[in-house]
Enzyme design. Structure first.
Site, PDB file in Angstrom:
ATOM      1  N   CYS A  34       0.834  -1.203   0.000  1.00 19.21           N
ATOM      2  CA  CYS A  34       0.000   0.000   0.000  1.00 19.21           C
ATOM      3  C   CYS A  34       0.868   1.253   0.000  1.00 19.21           C
ATOM      4  O   CYS A  34       1.815   1.371   0.787  1.00 19.21           O
ATOM      5  CB  CYS A  34      -0.894  -0.008   1.231  1.00 19.21           C
ATOM      6  SG  CYS A  34      -1.910   1.470   1.347  1.00 19.21           S
ATOM      7  N   CYS A  42      -0.776   5.856   7.225  1.00 18.07           N
ATOM      8  CA  CYS A  42      -2.097   5.409   7.667  1.00 18.07           C
ATOM      9  C   CYS A  42      -2.014   4.695   9.026  1.00 18.07           C
ATOM     10  O   CYS A  42      -1.027   4.031   9.332  1.00 18.07           O
ATOM     11  CB  CYS A  42      -2.637   4.448   6.609  1.00 18.07           C
ATOM     12  SG  CYS A  42      -4.268   3.834   6.973  1.00 18.07           S
ATOM     13  N   CYS A  76      -3.424  -1.343   9.078  1.00 25.43           N
ATOM     14  CA  CYS A  76      -2.476  -2.236   8.379  1.00 25.43           C
ATOM     15  C   CYS A  76      -1.023  -2.124   8.839  1.00 25.43           C
ATOM     16  O   CYS A  76      -0.110  -2.102   8.016  1.00 25.43           O
ATOM     17  CB  CYS A  76      -2.482  -1.932   6.882  1.00 25.43           C
ATOM     18  SG  CYS A  76      -3.953  -2.471   6.052  1.00 25.43           S
ATOM     19  N   CYS A  87      -7.152   1.931  -0.948  1.00 27.82           N
ATOM     20  CA  CYS A  87      -7.022   1.132   0.268  1.00 27.82           C
ATOM     21  C   CYS A  87      -7.090  -0.335  -0.130  1.00 27.82           C
ATOM     22  O   CYS A  87      -7.896  -0.713  -0.982  1.00 27.82           O
ATOM     23  CB  CYS A  87      -8.157   1.470   1.225  1.00 27.82           C
ATOM     24  SG  CYS A  87      -8.192   0.413   2.677  1.00 27.82           S
ATOM     25  N   GLN A 144     -19.695  -9.084  11.641  1.00 23.78           N
ATOM     26  CA  GLN A 144     -18.243  -9.298  11.632  1.00 23.78           C
ATOM     27  C   GLN A 144     -17.659  -8.663  10.371  1.00 23.78           C
ATOM     28  O   GLN A 144     -18.239  -8.792   9.295  1.00 23.78           O
ATOM     29  CB  GLN A 144     -17.926 -10.804  11.631  1.00 23.78           C
ATOM     30  CG  GLN A 144     -18.223 -11.496  12.940  1.00 23.78           C
ATOM     31  CD  GLN A 144     -17.178 -11.191  14.010  1.00 23.78           C
ATOM     32  OE1 GLN A 144     -16.226 -10.439  13.784  1.00 23.78           O
ATOM     33  NE2 GLN A 144     -17.377 -11.750  15.184  1.00 23.78           N
ATOM     34  N   TYR A 202     -24.061 -13.398  24.300  1.00 24.04           N
ATOM     35  CA  TYR A 202     -23.589 -12.229  23.541  1.00 24.04           C
ATOM     36  C   TYR A 202     -23.804 -12.519  22.047  1.00 24.04           C
ATOM     37  O   TYR A 202     -22.870 -12.480  21.255  1.00 24.04           O
ATOM     38  CB  TYR A 202     -22.107 -11.925  23.807  1.00 24.04           C
ATOM     39  CG  TYR A 202     -21.741 -11.843  25.263  1.00 24.04           C
ATOM     40  CD1 TYR A 202     -21.954 -10.670  25.981  1.00 24.04           C
ATOM     41  CD2 TYR A 202     -21.190 -12.941  25.925  1.00 24.04           C
ATOM     42  CE1 TYR A 202     -21.624 -10.591  27.328  1.00 24.04           C
ATOM     43  CE2 TYR A 202     -20.854 -12.870  27.269  1.00 24.04           C
ATOM     44  CZ  TYR A 202     -21.068 -11.694  27.959  1.00 24.04           C
ATOM     45  OH  TYR A 202     -20.729 -11.632  29.285  1.00 24.04           O
ATOM     46  N   GLU A 217     -28.582 -11.334  24.523  1.00 20.14           N
ATOM     47  CA  GLU A 217     -27.965 -10.142  23.936  1.00 20.14           C
ATOM     48  C   GLU A 217     -28.584  -8.890  24.556  1.00 20.14           C
ATOM     49  O   GLU A 217     -29.792  -8.808  24.729  1.00 20.14           O
ATOM     50  CB  GLU A 217     -28.201 -10.193  22.411  1.00 20.14           C
ATOM     51  CG  GLU A 217     -27.981  -8.923  21.647  1.00 20.14           C
ATOM     52  CD  GLU A 217     -26.542  -8.406  21.672  1.00 20.14           C
ATOM     53  OE1 GLU A 217     -25.598  -9.179  21.444  1.00 20.14           O
ATOM     54  OE2 GLU A 217     -26.393  -7.196  21.934  1.00 20.14           O
ATOM     55  N   ASP A 257     -19.308 -15.181  23.155  1.00 22.92           N
ATOM     56  CA  ASP A 257     -18.541 -14.269  22.285  1.00 22.92           C
ATOM     57  C   ASP A 257     -18.675 -12.843  22.828  1.00 22.92           C
ATOM     58  O   ASP A 257     -19.379 -12.010  22.256  1.00 22.92           O
ATOM     59  CB  ASP A 257     -19.100 -14.375  20.848  1.00 22.92           C
ATOM     60  CG  ASP A 257     -18.313 -13.548  19.843  1.00 22.92           C
ATOM     61  OD1 ASP A 257     -17.264 -12.978  20.199  1.00 22.92           O
ATOM     62  OD2 ASP A 257     -18.760 -13.465  18.684  1.00 22.92           O
ATOM     63  N   CYS A 313     -11.763 -11.768  21.002  1.00 19.11           N
ATOM     64  CA  CYS A 313     -10.926 -10.887  20.165  1.00 19.11           C
ATOM     65  C   CYS A 313      -9.863 -10.204  21.024  1.00 19.11           C
ATOM     66  O   CYS A 313      -9.234  -9.262  20.567  1.00 19.11           O
ATOM     67  CB  CYS A 313     -11.794  -9.855  19.442  1.00 19.11           C
ATOM     68  SG  CYS A 313     -12.699  -8.781  20.558  1.00 19.11           S
TER      69      CYS A 313
END
Ligand SMILES: C[S@@+](CC[C@H](N)C(=O)[O-])C[C@H]1O[C@@H](n2cnc3c(N)ncnc32)[C@H](O)[C@@H]1O
Length: 451
Positions: A73, A79, A82, A159, A283, A312, A333, A381, A408
């Protein structure tokens, strides 16, 4: 002697911290070093020293621990996204495996890890990007934030994360704004019109949504923007105008008007079609999300007639994948909007056996226990911070036989897994599913089984 702010130190990077920064020890301090990878010997400028910790940024890699490759890139370095484009994709996956193992290891936890589910497409994978407007002199700028600068935006030419259609949308809106003399919203004076452009894309359907977020100033040119966008990107099926009256710089708002199309796009994962509206959660890497959900179902290993919990559950994707095998699934949720989307997703896909309980995880789990509910499997999750201690305790008391935990955040995973192991579960399987190539973000799935 402790180094001072702005001094340059020479350190060897030993590992990676939670956010992907290099970790080093020198002068009695633990350094977190930007732009440094394990094994590197670097010169780094000290930005902050507090207690036994210091932050620094690499100014020169004296000896690379990992082979660097040229970034694809042209905006790499400027940026804020990334940050790992300078290492091969294979090395990125290895680094993430190390980060997750280290986070677990710091709490004395070892899962048997399987080979990672690496992305087949490490570029152009995102289905959502948020672009910001900025001003350089009299010129309208549209692109992404300069690294580390919340108030500076650079003009994006291309991008590599979303798609060519999204690049064309950005070009067309920028050119229109310049030719029409539109003004950018100013963060200090709170005057001006243009704030954000969000592009969402169904990777499985090819449908693209453009959401233009402005202030409440009059916007008579908006029909012209739609025309320009549709001319540049025929993939766009819907255009929305959102007015954000608040000072907060967020790409959501108080009032939405559909300028073109139905106001939503569709996304396909496996045999399911999902409706994605401007505000609904989805996602960001749908191809990998499909593999993630398949893995959750594999780890859940449900037998016909078994009952599962999707804690969740968001808009119900995991519940739907589990419902292929389970007798019944209950999603929990806190966002009522997400629960509405989950119910509609199940209805539109003719998925049977899924119910949804709106509310905060902890109280809902305690209520389920009082009602004498039992679950064979709980898929969990949680948001980035992990489970609230009260919710985790309530889950332990509900005592599902198997827990499939999707995370995550390796630190939060380690903390929650540690409590589950202490509560009588054993670490059965684990795998990294790479949802975020070119970045240090890790997504991990682990399976715990009641002893
Ligand atoms: C990581 S997302 C999970 C999304 C979903 N599994 C999926 O893949 O589409 C976390 C979800 O937890 C929900 N959430 C956050 N705090 C919660 C709480 N205290 N109780 C219940 N749900 C909560 C959020 O609204 C969000 O939808």
């Amino acid at each position: 002697m402790k180094p001072k702010r702005n001094s340059v130190v020479e350190v060897r990077i030993e590992g990676l911290g939670p956010n992907g920064r290099g970790l080093a020890r020198a002068d009695g301090l633990t350094f977190e070093v930007d732009d440094a990878l394990p094994g590197d010997r670097v010169q780094a400028r000290v930005r902050r020293v507090r207690g036994g910790a210091a932050e620094a940024r690499t100014v020169a890699v004296l000896e690379p621990g990992l082979r660097r490759i040229p970034a694809v890139c042209e905006h790499f370095g400027t940026c804020g996204g990334c940050l790992w484009q300078g290492v091969s994709y294979e090395d990125q996956v290895r680094l993430k495996m190390g980060m997750v193992r280290d986070a677990l290891g710091r709490l004395g936890i070892a899962f048997p890890f399987e080979d990672a589910t690496a992305a087949a497409e490490p570029f152009f994978y995102r289905n959502k990007m948020e672009f910001s407007f900025g001003q350089q002199g009299d010129e309208v700028v549209l692109g992404l934030h300069v690294r580390g600068k919340f108030d500076r935006v650079f003009d994006l030419r291309r991008c590599h994360l979303q798609s060519e259609a999204s690049n064309r949308v950005v070009d067309a809106i920028r050119a229109f704004a310049r030719s029409a003399g539109l003004r950018v919203y100013d963060l200090r004076s709170h005057r001006g019109l243009l704030r954000f452009v969000t592009v969402r894309e169904g990777k499985g359907t090819g449908e693209v949504m453009v959401n233009l977020v402005t202030s409440e100033e009059p916007f008579p040119e908006r029909a012209g923007v739609v025309e320009a966008v549709l001319r540049a990107a025929p993939e766009v099926v819907t255009v929305i105008h959102t007015v954000n009256r608040r000072k907060a710089q967020v790409a959501t708002g108080d009032e939405m008007t559909v300028l073109h199309g139905e106001g939503f796009i569709r996304e396909r994962l496996a045999e399911f079609t999902f409706r994605v509206s401007p505000t609904s959660f989805f996602q960001t890497n749908p191809r990998q999300a499909e593999r993630l959900y398949d893995l959750v179902a594999e780890y859940a290993d449900l037998l016909r007639g078994e009952r599962a919990l999707d804690l969740y559950c968001g808009t119900g994707a995991i519940a739907m994948f589990l419902a292929r095998q389970a007798g019944s699934v209950l999603g929990v949720e806190s966002s009522e909007e997400a629960v509405r989307d989950a119910l509609r997703n199940c209805a539109e896909n003719r998925v049977e056996g899924c119910g949804f309980a709106p509310g905060d995880a902890g109280p809902v789990l305690r209520q389920l226990r009082r009602q004498g509910e039992r679950f064979d499997v709980a898929a969990v999750d949680p948001p980035r911070a992990g489970m609230h201690p009260g919710a985790l305790q309530a889950l332990i008391e509900l005592a599902p036989l198997r827990i499939v935990y999707v995370s995550c955040n390796p630190e939060a995973l380690a903390a929650d897994a540690s409590r589950l192991l202490a509560a009588g579960y054993r670490a059965e399987r684990a795998r990294l599913v790479d949802l975020f190539p070119q970045t240090a973000h890790c997504e991990t799935v682990v399976k715990l089984v009641k002893r």
